[in-house]
Design an enzyme around this catalytic site. Structure first.
Site, PDB file in Angstrom:
ATOM      1  N   THR A  56       0.827  -1.206   0.000  1.00  0.00           N
ATOM      2  CA  THR A  56       0.000   0.000   0.000  1.00  0.00           C
ATOM      3  C   THR A  56       0.864   1.260   0.000  1.00  0.00           C
ATOM      4  OG1 THR A  56      -1.873  -1.076   1.086  1.00  0.00           O
ATOM      5  CG2 THR A  56      -1.697   1.315   1.328  1.00  0.00           C
TER       6      THR A  56
ATOM      7  N   HIS B 253      -8.787  -6.889   2.626  1.00  0.00           N
ATOM      8  CA  HIS B 253      -7.551  -7.288   3.281  1.00  0.00           C
ATOM      9  C   HIS B 253      -7.910  -8.396   4.262  1.00  0.00           C
ATOM     10  CE1 HIS B 253      -3.804  -7.135   5.490  1.00  0.00           C
ATOM     11  NE2 HIS B 253      -3.345  -6.133   4.761  1.00  0.00           N
TER      12      HIS B 253
ATOM     13  N   HIS C  56      -2.320  -1.645  -5.279  1.00  0.00           N
ATOM     14  CA  HIS C  56      -1.473  -2.725  -5.813  1.00  0.00           C
ATOM     15  C   HIS C  56      -2.380  -3.919  -6.052  1.00  0.00           C
ATOM     16  CE1 HIS C  56      -1.596  -4.828  -1.891  1.00  0.00           C
ATOM     17  NE2 HIS C  56      -1.466  -3.615  -1.362  1.00  0.00           N
TER      18      HIS C  56
END
Length: 649
Positions: A329, A446, A499
């Site tokens: 990140t 995440h 990403h």
């Protein structure tokens, strides 16, 4: 029993040998289990199998020397009269319980780390050791950590019981301090030689990255990554004379709308001139955690996990050939805010002396905007708060929300829908006084992939697919609520990934693992369309400013893709030590020890070894070397200009 072995068991040094045998055994078992886990991606062959076995054993033995050092120091210094006391054997049992626990725990941690990153411990693991609250919280929310710890403890107890006879045999040994000193001196010399001569490069033989990873030792790699936390370009990478590198970059950065403000050969400061009136629309930049292009239907996904973004893409300007600069990140935030190529080692976001840099907020603030960075977690993580506060952004994070405003949160931050509610509130509070530039960073996609129930048809805490779909739902909810605001018609929404979800592959830099989506949505102002030219994440800022028709002074390394002549496109991809440069379907990789490799990129984004193209290599070196030079020497700092006349500084 072998007489030599029987004698060794009766001496203190026998405990070092015992600990080393245990470490090697656990390391070998870990390696075999990881090989099984990565079976489909590992190229098994005689040479690769021998590398994993024998080079892996070499690193296990090296790590055994390092790991045994505290016990060796203790065994050297503890006096004989204490060592032979009846109660001291329990101290030795304690030593072995703690050390074996660390080894077994490390093996389990390697398995979990591989599950996330498909690699041994590395630079990322070192970073995570700093943020223990988030990392421990993430593990406890993702895995049954209680049962794991009970299982580890049980295994360790059994192992200590198994080696008790060896420990008891050593407990009564009588070794004068002179003898102990001789053995400890030999140990120290071996330790020092290994420390100076052994690096991670010895297991970087195979073209298959996973083979290289499996040939290493996770604990050793953690130690090596800590030692190489910062990588100086000039020391570790192939370079050019500094002035030649900067000259190449100045030539490559020159575009038709840019004019250099200085004849200083080390300056890239340019005046960007766009004709016509500037469009001071609000800008909302949403950087989405781990949003690989492959998740979107626009890029071939058939799972239907991004229904809103797939629909929005029909009404947006879509960039289809965009590549993230890195795998973290902070690397994405660096590219989006500073528009510079990735430099080896730490992201600039986390480095010292990263204040007052020329950033995207610098341009917007000069135009009278209010710039904000809005994050759903606590912004001390990864130094984000300090970086953005000291580079032109107002900071808003998790602490700005009251408990009653949070539907759900995990260790990384609040649910994305609560983040977007916060963003709407902050934009509303500023937009009546100034145009607004808001950079919003999501967190829900995440591990542990948890989110509020009842929003989507995939239960929370089941898979990344669910986290992606929930983030898509949250973005959709945000855009629909924003469309009711008076400022919506004068706002440009930029949606991009920080990403990809995974950077693992058979090669050092698998190109497809850096492919990310970019949507620019402003139905009243920017026509829907497609841009399929090769782009880097560092080009987003200049391209956005070009769409707004801004004229400004720039120290960016990125291009406005609409002003760039065809044939000059390039992209940067990287890990913390491998630096990739893509141009004309070729990939140059710069690595430590001044290593350079060139590959041809095939239609399916795989790479094949290619003869070195000297000019392409020089280009790659110039971009990375100059970016490292510029940060190191303060050239990335924001500058003040009183006029647009040429100025040497």
């Amino acid at each position: 029993m072998n007489p030599w072995l029987a004698q060794i068991r009766k001496e203190r040094r026998g405990l070092i040998i015992l600990l080393s045998v245990i470490l090697v055994a656990i390391s070998v078992v870990t390696r075999v289990l990881l090989m099984a886990k990565a079976f489909a991606q590992v190229d098994f062959s005689v040479s690769n199998d021998l590398e994993m076995a024998f080079i892996g054993l070499f690193y296990d033995l090296v790590n055994a020397v390092y790991f045994s050092a505290p016990l060796a120091l203790y065994l050297w210094l503890i006096p004989g009269r204490v060592y032979r006391k009846p109660w001291h054997i329990y101290v030795l049992y304690g030593w072995f319980f703690v050390l074996i626990f660390i080894l077994v725990f490390n093996g389990v941690a390697e398995w979990l780390f591989w599950d996330e990153f498909s690699s041994r411990f590395n630079f990322i693991a070192v970073d995570y050791l700093i943020y223990t609250t988030e990392v421990v919280g993430n593990i406890s929310q993702s895995y049954p950590i209680g049962w794991i710890m009970i299982a580890i403890t049980g295994i360790v107890v059994l192992m200590v019981m198994a080696v008790r006879p060896w420990i008891r045999a050593s407990a009564g040994s009588h070794e004068p301090f002179r003898i102990r000193t001789k053995y400890f001196a030999i140990f120290s010399i071996v330790f020092a030689i290994l420390l100076v001569t052994v690096t991670s490069k010895y297991h970087q033989y195979s073209r298959n990255t996973l083979v290289n990873e499996l040939s290493g030792n996770g604990m050793y790699e953690l130690f090596a990554a800590y030692r190489n936390n910062e990588l100086d370009y000039d020391r570790f990478y192939k370079g050019l004379p500094a002035q030649e590198a900067m000259k190449l970059v100045r030539e490559n950065l020159k575009t038709k709308e840019a004019e250099y403000l200085s004849s200083n050969p080390f300056s890239i400061t340019r005046r960007i001139m766009n004709r016509g009136p500037e469009k001071k629309f609000n800008v909302v930049l949403i950087s989405v955690e781990s949003l690989s292009a492959e998740f979107l239907g626009r890029f071939g996904n058939t799972e239907g996990i991004t229904p809103f973004l797939d629909s929005l893409s029909q009404h947006s300007l879509v960039f289809t050939n965009l590549y993230a600069t890195g795998t973290r990140t902070v690397r994405g935030l660096e590219a989006l805010s500073l528009c510079v190529p990735p430099t080896p080692g730490q992201s600039i976001v986390r480095r010292p002396n990263n204040e007052n840099l020329f950033s995207l907020a610098s341009v917007f603030n000069e135009k009278g905007y209010s710039s904000q960075f809005i994050y759903g977690g606590y912004s001390y993580f990864d130094n984000m708060g300090y970086f953005f506060e000291n580079n032109g952004y107002g900071l808003i994070d998790r602490s700005s929300l009251g408990d009653e405003e949070i539907d759900y949160e995990n260790i990384w931050g609040v649910a994305d829908e609560n983040l977007f509610t916060l963003a709407l509130r902050e934009i509303d509070s500023e937009v009546t006084r100034h145009p607004v530039f808001s950079h919003i960073m999501t967190t829900s996609n995440h591990r542990p992939y948890t989110y509020p129930g009842g929003r989507i048809d995939i239960p929370s805490h089941t898979s990344r697919r669910g986290a992606v779909k929930y983030t898509d739902y949250s973005i959709g909810k945000f855009i629909r609520e924003a469309s009711k605001k008076t400022w919506f018609d004068h706002t440009v929404f930029v949606i991009v990934a920080d990403h990809c979800a995974s950077s693992a592959g058979k090669t050092k830099l698998p190109v497809d693992k850096y492919h990310i989506p970019l949507l620019i949505y402003s139905p009243k102002n920017i026509p829907a369309g497609t841009m399929d030219r090769l782009m880097s994440q560092i080009d987003i800022g200049p391209t956005l400013l070009g769409l707004l028709n801004f004229s400004y002074t720039s120290d960016f390394y990125g291009y406005d893709i609409y002003k760039l002549e065809p044939g000059r496109e390039r992209a940067f991809i990287s890990t913390y030590q491998n630096l990739g440069y893509i141009r004309d379907k070729e990939l140059v990789i710069l690595s430590p020890q001044s290593k350079v490799e060139t590959f041809q990129i095939t239609e399916d984004s795989q790479t094949a070894v290619k003869a070195e193209d000297p000019q392409l290599v020089r280009e790659a070196i110039s971009w990375y070397q100059s970016a490292s030079y510029s940060f190191k020497n303060g050239s990335m700092k924001a500058k003040q200009y009183t006029s647009h006349e040429n100025t040497d500084y």
